[in-house]
Design a protein around this motif. Structure first.
Motif, PDB file in Angstrom:
ATOM      1  N   HIS A 103       0.843  -1.200   0.000  1.00 23.87           N
ATOM      2  CA  HIS A 103       0.000   0.000   0.000  1.00 23.87           C
ATOM      3  C   HIS A 103       0.876   1.248   0.000  1.00 23.87           C
ATOM      4  CE1 HIS A 103      -4.010  -1.782   1.614  1.00 23.87           C
ATOM      5  NE2 HIS A 103      -3.372  -2.661   0.864  1.00 23.87           N
ATOM      6  N   LEU A 104       1.897   1.273   0.858  1.00 27.94           N
ATOM      7  CA  LEU A 104       2.781   2.442   0.920  1.00 27.94           C
ATOM      8  C   LEU A 104       3.440   2.705  -0.422  1.00 27.94           C
ATOM      9  CD1 LEU A 104       4.606   2.194   4.365  1.00 27.94           C
ATOM     10  CD2 LEU A 104       2.928   3.884   3.635  1.00 27.94           C
ATOM     11  N   SER A 105       3.903   1.660  -1.056  1.00 25.84           N
ATOM     12  CA  SER A 105       4.560   1.808  -2.347  1.00 25.84           C
ATOM     13  C   SER A 105       3.604   2.377  -3.391  1.00 25.84           C
ATOM     14  CB  SER A 105       5.096   0.453  -2.803  1.00 25.84           C
ATOM     15  OG  SER A 105       5.678   0.556  -4.065  1.00 25.84           O
ATOM     16  N   LEU A 106       2.389   1.880  -3.406  1.00 25.62           N
ATOM     17  CA  LEU A 106       1.409   2.370  -4.376  1.00 25.62           C
ATOM     18  C   LEU A 106       0.990   3.802  -4.085  1.00 25.62           C
ATOM     19  CD1 LEU A 106      -0.742  -0.817  -4.879  1.00 25.62           C
ATOM     20  CD2 LEU A 106       0.864   0.208  -6.480  1.00 25.62           C
ATOM     21  N   TYR A 107       0.832   4.151  -2.803  1.00 27.14           N
ATOM     22  CA  TYR A 107       0.498   5.539  -2.456  1.00 27.14           C
ATOM     23  C   TYR A 107       1.624   6.480  -2.872  1.00 27.14           C
ATOM     24  CZ  TYR A 107      -3.606   4.146   0.266  1.00 27.14           C
ATOM     25  OH  TYR A 107      -4.822   3.657   0.652  1.00 27.14           O
ATOM     26  N   ALA A 108       2.872   6.052  -2.707  1.00 24.18           N
ATOM     27  CA  ALA A 108       4.008   6.884  -3.114  1.00 24.18           C
ATOM     28  C   ALA A 108       4.016   7.077  -4.626  1.00 24.18           C
ATOM     29  CB  ALA A 108       5.317   6.250  -2.646  1.00 24.18           C
ATOM     30  N   GLU A 109       3.773   5.996  -5.373  1.00 20.51           N
ATOM     31  CA  GLU A 109       3.711   6.099  -6.836  1.00 20.51           C
ATOM     32  C   GLU A 109       2.567   7.015  -7.268  1.00 20.51           C
ATOM     33  OE1 GLU A 109       5.459   4.913  -9.516  1.00 20.51           O
ATOM     34  OE2 GLU A 109       6.998   4.268  -8.120  1.00 20.51           O
ATOM     35  N   ARG A 110       1.418   6.896  -6.590  1.00 22.11           N
ATOM     36  CA  ARG A 110       0.278   7.738  -6.951  1.00 22.11           C
ATOM     37  C   ARG A 110       0.588   9.204  -6.646  1.00 22.11           C
ATOM     38  NH1 ARG A 110      -5.665   8.531  -4.863  1.00 22.11           N
ATOM     39  NH2 ARG A 110      -6.561   9.318  -6.791  1.00 22.11           N
ATOM     40  N   SER A 111       1.303   9.467  -5.562  1.00 21.99           N
ATOM     41  CA  SER A 111       1.708  10.845  -5.249  1.00 21.99           C
ATOM     42  C   SER A 111       2.550  11.423  -6.368  1.00 21.99           C
ATOM     43  CB  SER A 111       2.491  10.900  -3.937  1.00 21.99           C
ATOM     44  OG  SER A 111       1.651  10.646  -2.849  1.00 21.99           O
ATOM     45  N   ARG A 112       3.495  10.624  -6.882  1.00 24.33           N
ATOM     46  CA  ARG A 112       4.324  11.089  -7.988  1.00 24.33           C
ATOM     47  C   ARG A 112       3.478  11.370  -9.222  1.00 24.33           C
ATOM     48  NH1 ARG A 112       7.978   6.463  -7.476  1.00 24.33           N
ATOM     49  NH2 ARG A 112       8.523   6.698  -5.329  1.00 24.33           N
ATOM     50  N   LEU A 113       2.515  10.510  -9.486  1.00 25.94           N
ATOM     51  CA  LEU A 113       1.643  10.679 -10.640  1.00 25.94           C
ATOM     52  C   LEU A 113       0.793  11.947 -10.523  1.00 25.94           C
ATOM     53  CD1 LEU A 113       0.830   9.175 -13.242  1.00 25.94           C
ATOM     54  CD2 LEU A 113      -0.910   8.011 -11.902  1.00 25.94           C
ATOM     55  N   LEU A 114       0.210  12.163  -9.336  1.00 30.05           N
ATOM     56  CA  LEU A 114      -0.615  13.354  -9.116  1.00 30.05           C
ATOM     57  C   LEU A 114       0.233  14.624  -9.135  1.00 30.05           C
ATOM     58  CD1 LEU A 114      -2.994  11.943  -6.366  1.00 30.05           C
ATOM     59  CD2 LEU A 114      -3.552  12.390  -8.760  1.00 30.05           C
ATOM     60  N   ALA A 115       1.443  14.547  -8.595  1.00 31.16           N
ATOM     61  CA  ALA A 115       2.347  15.698  -8.628  1.00 31.16           C
ATOM     62  C   ALA A 115       2.721  16.040 -10.070  1.00 31.16           C
ATOM     63  CB  ALA A 115       3.593  15.418  -7.806  1.00 31.16           C
ATOM     64  N   SER A 116       2.901  15.016 -10.894  1.00 35.64           N
ATOM     65  CA  SER A 116       3.186  15.249 -12.310  1.00 35.64           C
ATOM     66  C   SER A 116       2.012  15.943 -12.988  1.00 35.64           C
ATOM     67  CB  SER A 116       3.481  13.920 -13.003  1.00 35.64           C
ATOM     68  OG  SER A 116       3.589  14.097 -14.389  1.00 35.64           O
ATOM     69  N   ASN A 117       0.804  15.537 -12.642  1.00 37.46           N
ATOM     70  CA  ASN A 117      -0.378  16.205 -13.199  1.00 37.46           C
ATOM     71  C   ASN A 117      -0.390  17.676 -12.822  1.00 37.46           C
ATOM     72  OD1 ASN A 117      -1.244  13.790 -14.278  1.00 37.46           O
ATOM     73  ND2 ASN A 117      -2.802  13.424 -12.727  1.00 37.46           N
ATOM     74  N   LEU A 118      -0.139  17.958 -11.546  1.00 27.95           N
ATOM     75  CA  LEU A 118      -0.144  19.347 -11.079  1.00 27.95           C
ATOM     76  C   LEU A 118       0.975  20.165 -11.721  1.00 27.95           C
ATOM     77  CD1 LEU A 118      -0.987  18.788  -7.327  1.00 27.95           C
ATOM     78  CD2 LEU A 118      -2.350  20.074  -8.977  1.00 27.95           C
ATOM     79  N   ALA A 119       2.136  19.552 -11.887  1.00 20.22           N
ATOM     80  CA  ALA A 119       3.263  20.266 -12.484  1.00 20.22           C
ATOM     81  C   ALA A 119       3.000  20.614 -13.946  1.00 20.22           C
ATOM     82  CB  ALA A 119       4.527  19.428 -12.367  1.00 20.22           C
ATOM     83  N   ASN A 120       2.161  19.826 -14.601  1.00 23.02           N
ATOM     84  CA  ASN A 120       1.863  20.056 -16.014  1.00 23.02           C
ATOM     85  C   ASN A 120       0.500  20.691 -16.240  1.00 23.02           C
ATOM     86  OD1 ASN A 120       4.168  18.877 -17.610  1.00 23.02           O
ATOM     87  ND2 ASN A 120       3.716  17.192 -16.218  1.00 23.02           N
ATOM     88  N   ALA A 121       0.002  21.393 -15.251  1.00 25.21           N
ATOM     89  CA  ALA A 121      -1.330  21.994 -15.342  1.00 25.21           C
ATOM     90  C   ALA A 121      -1.444  23.020 -16.465  1.00 25.21           C
ATOM     91  CB  ALA A 121      -1.707  22.638 -14.011  1.00 25.21           C
ATOM     92  N   SER A 122      -0.341  23.627 -16.861  1.00 22.37           N
ATOM     93  CA  SER A 122      -0.405  24.629 -17.931  1.00 22.37           C
ATOM     94  C   SER A 122       0.268  24.158 -19.212  1.00 22.37           C
ATOM     95  CB  SER A 122       0.227  25.937 -17.453  1.00 22.37           C
ATOM     96  OG  SER A 122       1.576  25.721 -17.123  1.00 22.37           O
ATOM     97  N   THR A 123       0.579  22.880 -19.300  1.00 22.60           N
ATOM     98  CA  THR A 123       1.200  22.323 -20.502  1.00 22.60           C
ATOM     99  C   THR A 123       0.123  21.985 -21.532  1.00 22.60           C
ATOM    100  OG1 THR A 123       2.968  21.357 -19.161  1.00 22.60           O
ATOM    101  CG2 THR A 123       2.683  20.480 -21.391  1.00 22.60           C
ATOM    102  N   PRO A 124       0.187  22.566 -22.710  1.00 20.57           N
ATOM    103  CA  PRO A 124      -0.831  22.266 -23.731  1.00 20.57           C
ATOM    104  C   PRO A 124      -0.853  20.777 -24.084  1.00 20.57           C
ATOM    105  CG  PRO A 124       0.465  24.174 -24.374  1.00 20.57           C
ATOM    106  CD  PRO A 124       1.132  23.578 -23.175  1.00 20.57           C
ATOM    107  N   ASN A 125      -2.053  20.248 -24.244  1.00 17.08           N
ATOM    108  CA  ASN A 125      -2.298  18.855 -24.634  1.00 17.08           C
ATOM    109  C   ASN A 125      -1.841  17.826 -23.612  1.00 17.08           C
ATOM    110  OD1 ASN A 125      -3.589  19.435 -27.123  1.00 17.08           O
ATOM    111  ND2 ASN A 125      -1.572  19.880 -27.996  1.00 17.08           N
ATOM    112  N   PHE A 126      -1.526  18.238 -22.390  1.00 18.86           N
ATOM    113  CA  PHE A 126      -1.168  17.263 -21.358  1.00 18.86           C
ATOM    114  C   PHE A 126      -2.440  16.585 -20.863  1.00 18.86           C
ATOM    115  CE2 PHE A 126      -0.422  15.804 -17.045  1.00 18.86           C
ATOM    116  CZ  PHE A 126       0.751  15.101 -17.208  1.00 18.86           C
ATOM    117  N   LYS A 127      -2.395  15.282 -20.773  1.00 18.62           N
ATOM    118  CA  LYS A 127      -3.548  14.498 -20.316  1.00 18.62           C
ATOM    119  C   LYS A 127      -3.281  14.003 -18.894  1.00 18.62           C
ATOM    120  CE  LYS A 127      -5.173  14.852 -24.458  1.00 18.62           C
ATOM    121  NZ  LYS A 127      -5.706  16.142 -24.753  1.00 18.62           N
TER     122      LYS A 127
END
Length: 131
Positions: A15-39
């Motif tokens: 669970h800890l490993s998956l939560y850490a991976e999901r944090s990285r994924l969500l942080a990537s989404n936030l970091a690319n909030a103004s990137t055109p065509n980012f999904k």
């Protein structure tokens, strides 16, 4: 009698490993909030846990000059695109409010799982001491 940490700790380390991976994924989404065509991407946590004992994706290099990456605890098939509530004109599907809420919820779940795991270690420590 040897202690089986896999049995003693249960699925909390996964669970800890998956939560850490999901944090990285969500942080990537936030970091690319103004990137055109980012999904924006996310995972179905229950599906990932059900498949956690199956095949996990790991990065492979085809040349010795490639940089090594961290192995992913999330199978590639479980990475999903977030369906936008209101898509932007530039094709970006990141909704910062949703991403921040998901990130905060994930952080709370990570901390809770960490506390449960800490409690398991305290119980093992007491059992070893015979208290």
């Amino acid at each position: 009698m040897p202690i089986s940490f896999d049995k003693a700790l249960g699925s909390f380390p996964a669970h800890l490993s998956l939560y850490a991976e999901r944090s990285r994924l969500l942080a990537s989404n936030l970091a690319n909030a103004s990137t055109p065509n980012f999904k924006a991407r996310d995972i179905d946590f229950r599906a990932v846990l059900n498949n956690a004992h199956g095949n996990l994706l790991s990065l492979k290099t085809t040349s010795s000059k490639h940089l090594g990456g961290a192995d992913s605890a999330i199978p590639q098939s479980d990475l999903l695109y977030r369906i936008p509530t209101q898509p932007s004109l530039d094709g970006n599907t990141v909704d910062t409010q949703i991403e921040q809420a998901q990130f905060a919820e994930n952080a709370v779940r990570y901390q809770t799982t960490l506390r449960f795991l800490s409690g398991k270690f305290q119980g093992l420590k007491l059992a070893i001491k015979g208290e």
